[in-house]
Design a protein around this motif. Structure first.
Motif, PDB file in Angstrom:
ATOM      1  N   TYR A  37      75.607  35.229  11.156  1.00 47.75           N
ATOM      2  CA  TYR A  37      75.375  35.036   9.725  1.00 47.75           C
ATOM      3  C   TYR A  37      75.534  36.328   8.932  1.00 47.75           C
ATOM      4  O   TYR A  37      75.547  36.309   7.710  1.00 47.75           O
ATOM      5  CB  TYR A  37      73.996  34.430   9.485  1.00 47.75           C
ATOM      6  CG  TYR A  37      73.889  33.010   9.976  1.00 47.75           C
ATOM      7  CD1 TYR A  37      74.561  31.986   9.327  1.00 47.75           C
ATOM      8  CD2 TYR A  37      73.124  32.690  11.087  1.00 47.75           C
ATOM      9  CE1 TYR A  37      74.485  30.676   9.774  1.00 47.75           C
ATOM     10  CE2 TYR A  37      73.029  31.382  11.546  1.00 47.75           C
ATOM     11  CZ  TYR A  37      73.717  30.379  10.883  1.00 47.75           C
ATOM     12  OH  TYR A  37      73.631  29.084  11.334  1.00 47.75           O
ATOM     13  N   LYS A  49      85.627  38.709   9.351  1.00 52.13           N
ATOM     14  CA  LYS A  49      84.352  38.009   9.556  1.00 52.13           C
ATOM     15  C   LYS A  49      83.960  37.129   8.371  1.00 52.13           C
ATOM     16  O   LYS A  49      83.513  35.997   8.575  1.00 52.13           O
ATOM     17  CB  LYS A  49      83.232  39.009   9.851  1.00 52.13           C
ATOM     18  CG  LYS A  49      83.339  39.647  11.221  1.00 52.13           C
ATOM     19  CD  LYS A  49      82.183  40.591  11.462  1.00 52.13           C
ATOM     20  CE  LYS A  49      82.302  41.254  12.821  1.00 52.13           C
ATOM     21  NZ  LYS A  49      81.174  42.145  13.087  1.00 52.13           N
ATOM     22  N   ARG A  65      83.344  33.232   8.656  1.00 50.01           N
ATOM     23  CA  ARG A  65      82.031  32.685   8.301  1.00 50.01           C
ATOM     24  C   ARG A  65      82.192  31.462   7.399  1.00 50.01           C
ATOM     25  O   ARG A  65      81.596  30.418   7.636  1.00 50.01           O
ATOM     26  CB  ARG A  65      81.207  33.763   7.584  1.00 50.01           C
ATOM     27  CG  ARG A  65      79.926  34.078   8.251  1.00 50.01           C
ATOM     28  CD  ARG A  65      79.153  35.192   7.575  1.00 50.01           C
ATOM     29  NE  ARG A  65      78.935  36.218   8.574  1.00 50.01           N
ATOM     30  CZ  ARG A  65      79.443  37.420   8.574  1.00 50.01           C
ATOM     31  NH1 ARG A  65      80.169  37.840   7.580  1.00 50.01           N
ATOM     32  NH2 ARG A  65      79.198  38.238   9.562  1.00 50.01           N
TER      33      ARG A  65
END
Length: 187
Positions: A135, A3, A7
């Motif tokens: 986020y 992740k 991101r």
């Protein structure tokens, strides 16, 4: 990829996009949304776009919902519970940016999460299993966990699908659909 790597990658890809390109892709996504069999519901949750982060422009979706006379729900971040408080969007709703620059309702008519039929979910990217990378704060994970099991979760992505997100965890709630400018993915 993990992740954190995803991101960084997708924040960078977004940063390189022009606002005109984002607007054009947002319109394409909204037009594809119209082909989904979701418009017989009543309560639709939509996030308000952060242009400084070059998110999809949800104004088109807000216009669709208004044109179809649906109940539009927007949220406010609760920094203590790491969850979202939901409010009915009306002509009298005052929207202001919070300390992170997220446009939010100041107050209004509160709507319980378990009343929401459809959620349009913000994300940076998603994989072929319907997992998403946001986020990283966990607000949407907590919010979606409070929604009823039959709530339809639709990711909105400026980019196409990743094969897999390597570090999905048990609390991640998969999407039912993800809509990109070119395609609808169903999970």
């Amino acid at each position: 990829m993990k992740k954190n790597e995803l991101r960084k990658k997708y924040k960078s890809l977004r940063h390189e996009m022009s606002l005109d390109d984002i607007d054009s892709k947002s319109l394409d996504i909204s037009n594809l949304l119209l082909t989904l069999d979701i418009w017989d519901k009543s309560f639709y949750h939509v996030f308000l776009s952060m242009t400084q982060h070059k998110e999809i422009n949800t104004d088109y979706i807000l216009n669709i919902l208004a044109g179809k006379d649906k109940h539009t729900i927007v949220s406010k971040s609760n920094f203590e519970t790491i969850n979202l408080e939901n409010y009915l969007l009306t002509d009298n709703t005052i929207i202001k940016a919070n300390r992170w620059g997220i446009p939010e309702p100041v107050d209004g008519i509160s709507i319980a999460s378990d009343m929401i039929d459809v959620v349009f979910v913000p994300l940076l990217c998603f994989d072929k299993q319907g997992h998403r990378v946001g986020y990283g704060a966990g607000y949407y994970d907590n919010f979606l966990a409070d929604c009823k099991s039959e709530t339809i979760k639709i990711g909105l992505s400026l980019f196409e699908v990743e094969d897999t997100i390597d570090d999905v965890y048990e609390g991640d709630i998969p999407l039912n659909y993800c809509v990109t400018p070119q395609k609808i993915y169903q999970f």
